[in-house]
Design a protein around this motif. Structure first.
Motif, mmCIF file in Angstrom:
data_model
loop_
_atom_site.group_PDB
_atom_site.id
_atom_site.type_symbol
_atom_site.label_atom_id
_atom_site.label_comp_id
_atom_site.label_asym_id
_atom_site.label_seq_id
_atom_site.Cartn_x
_atom_site.Cartn_y
_atom_site.Cartn_z
ATOM 1 N N LYS A 107 117.384 94.844 11.019
ATOM 2 C CA LYS A 107 116.917 93.467 11.181
ATOM 3 C C LYS A 107 115.413 93.462 10.971
ATOM 4 O O LYS A 107 114.687 94.206 11.637
ATOM 5 N N GLN A 121 111.636 91.237 9.955
ATOM 6 C CA GLN A 121 110.785 90.076 9.729
ATOM 7 C C GLN A 121 109.414 90.583 9.301
ATOM 8 O O GLN A 121 108.999 91.677 9.695
ATOM 9 N N ILE A 128 123.048 91.833 2.290
ATOM 10 C CA ILE A 128 121.796 91.260 2.745
ATOM 11 C C ILE A 128 122.069 89.849 3.248
ATOM 12 O O ILE A 128 122.711 89.045 2.561
ATOM 13 N N PHE A 135 120.050 86.467 4.994
ATOM 14 C CA PHE A 135 118.689 85.965 5.137
ATOM 15 C C PHE A 135 118.710 84.489 5.521
ATOM 16 O O PHE A 135 119.555 83.718 5.063
ATOM 17 N N LYS A 136 117.776 84.121 6.390
ATOM 18 C CA LYS A 136 117.683 82.742 6.854
ATOM 19 C C LYS A 136 116.269 82.495 7.385
ATOM 20 O O LYS A 136 115.568 83.450 7.767
ATOM 21 N N SER A 169 123.927 84.914 2.189
ATOM 22 C CA SER A 169 124.224 86.344 2.108
ATOM 23 C C SER A 169 124.566 86.747 0.677
ATOM 24 O O SER A 169 124.942 85.915 -0.138
ATOM 25 N N VAL A 196 109.700 90.729 -0.240
ATOM 26 C CA VAL A 196 110.193 89.967 0.906
ATOM 27 C C VAL A 196 109.108 89.000 1.359
ATOM 28 O O VAL A 196 107.915 89.238 1.148
ATOM 29 N N ILE A 250 111.090 84.493 7.032
ATOM 30 C CA ILE A 250 112.503 84.729 6.756
ATOM 31 C C ILE A 250 112.990 85.894 7.631
ATOM 32 O O ILE A 250 112.309 86.915 7.740
ATOM 33 N N GLU A 251 114.138 85.713 8.241
ATOM 34 C CA GLU A 251 114.759 86.804 8.998
ATOM 35 C C GLU A 251 115.798 87.474 8.112
ATOM 36 O O GLU A 251 116.743 86.838 7.654
ATOM 37 N N TYR A 252 115.613 88.750 7.853
ATOM 38 C CA TYR A 252 116.516 89.506 6.995
ATOM 39 C C TYR A 252 117.371 90.447 7.848
ATOM 40 O O TYR A 252 116.866 91.093 8.777
ATOM 41 N N THR A 253 118.649 90.514 7.528
ATOM 42 C CA THR A 253 119.521 91.538 8.096
ATOM 43 C C THR A 253 120.134 92.296 6.932
ATOM 44 O O THR A 253 120.785 91.713 6.074
ATOM 45 N N TYR A 254 119.895 93.593 6.924
ATOM 46 C CA TYR A 254 120.304 94.433 5.795
ATOM 47 C C TYR A 254 121.282 95.488 6.280
ATOM 48 O O TYR A 254 121.056 96.150 7.302
#
Length: 320
Positions: free
Chosen positions: A59, A61, A82, A84-85, A96, A112, A116-120
């Protein structure tokens, strides 16, 4: 195989893992959790590794635009996701993308953005390990294996696809598992296979319905509708209310949802409720009454009937 990543603007590597390529069935899993908060990155990493397999769930930012460098050395197959929001979004996942790729060795740089909050999520699987999970002659990946044998970088799907609820649920099960030892390793391996199956299945369904075209705005509305259903299973909107929330007509939403996700809105909501119910009962040890309320059935008898119709056994029998 070697997997490592860093922020181009920083000197230190975020992580660097060297994993043996060979498939060793009784090799134990090694788990690692890392928290990084150093301008400009804020990151929570969960890592699992064993011979032939490396899994990362991250996770992230960022305080300003940066470039993320990822290097993979050795013949690997990757299952990559991935999410993202915007950081102020109340939806659980946002947009996604996912794909399966064969990577002989690669260096890639991705830009990046802040806000934006990324979850990879990525499962890096050695070629030997992959072909032990999914047999070489399986029809599921026949063309993909043919491309792998050429030794050139290739993606299973020409275009990245959007992650389904089942994929998200499988990833969550994998990273939140409380199992230990050999059971944990077997559970991890089965979840990786399950994730690959969902990816194969979605690609095949997309190929069979390739004549159906959706504009990007329609896809975003459908993804938002799906996430609203997942987030509000205790008190879901009616289909009319859901259509109004995503700014489309009820009839168009019903039609597009069925065509895009290959399931009706009603059946999708039931699926999410039942998956959540099973998790509440088995993982959280909740009572049948509590689960009935949390999944929107209100009355315990209504929930028990729906549960038995879906799974073939009652909630009480599942808990035994």
């Amino acid at each position: 195989m070697l997997v490592k990543s860093k922020i181009v603007e920083l000197a230190d590597w975020l992580f660097e893992e060297e994993i043996p390529d060979g498939y060793v069935p009784d090799k134990p899993l090694v788990e690692n959790r890392i928290s990084i908060s150093k301008d400009p990155v804020h990151m929570e990493n969960f890592q699992l590794s064993t011979s032939g397999l490396f899994i990362l769930h991250s996770k992230m930012q960022f305080d300003r635009p940066v470039q993320v460098l990822t290097e993979i050395e050795g013949e690997t197959i990757t299952s990559q996701f991935i999410f993202f929001k915007p950081t102020d979004s109340k939806l659980p996942y946002g947009m996604s993308r996912h794909n399966i790729r064969y990577i002989p060795s690669v260096k890639s740089i991705h830009e990046v953005e802040p806000g934006i909050e990324y979850t990879y999520f990525i499962a890096v699987i050695s070629k030997e390990y992959y072909l032990n999970l999914i047999k070489r002659d399986s029809l599921l990946h026949q063309q993909f294996v043919h491309e792998i044998e050429k030794g050139e970088y290739v993606s299973f799907s020409e275009e990245d696809l959007m992650a389904t609820y089942e994929m998200q649920h499988t990833i969550t099960e994998l990273i939140e598992s409380k199992k230990k030892g050999e059971i944990r390793r077997l559970h991890t391996e089965s979840r990786v296979v399950e994730l690959l199956m969902y990816q194969f299945e979605q690609y095949n369904e997309k190929t069979e319905s390739s004549d159906l075209l959706f504009h990007e705005e329609d896809v975003q509305r459908l993804e938002m509708a799906r996430q609203i259903l997942e987030q509000r299973i205790a008190n879901p909107p009616t289909q009319k209310e859901l259509a109004a929330e995503v700014l489309t007509s009820e009839s168009k939403l019903r039609k597009d949802f069925k065509e895009y996700f290959s399931v009706t809105i009603h059946d999708y909501l039931t699926r999410v409720r039942m998956e959540k119910a099973k998790s509440y009962l088995l993982e959280d040890k909740m009572t049948v009454y509590e689960v009935a309320l949390l999944t929107g059935y209100g009355h315990q008898n209504n929930f028990s009937s729906a549960f038995k119709k879906y799974y073939g056994i009652s909630p009480g029998e599942l808990k035994m």
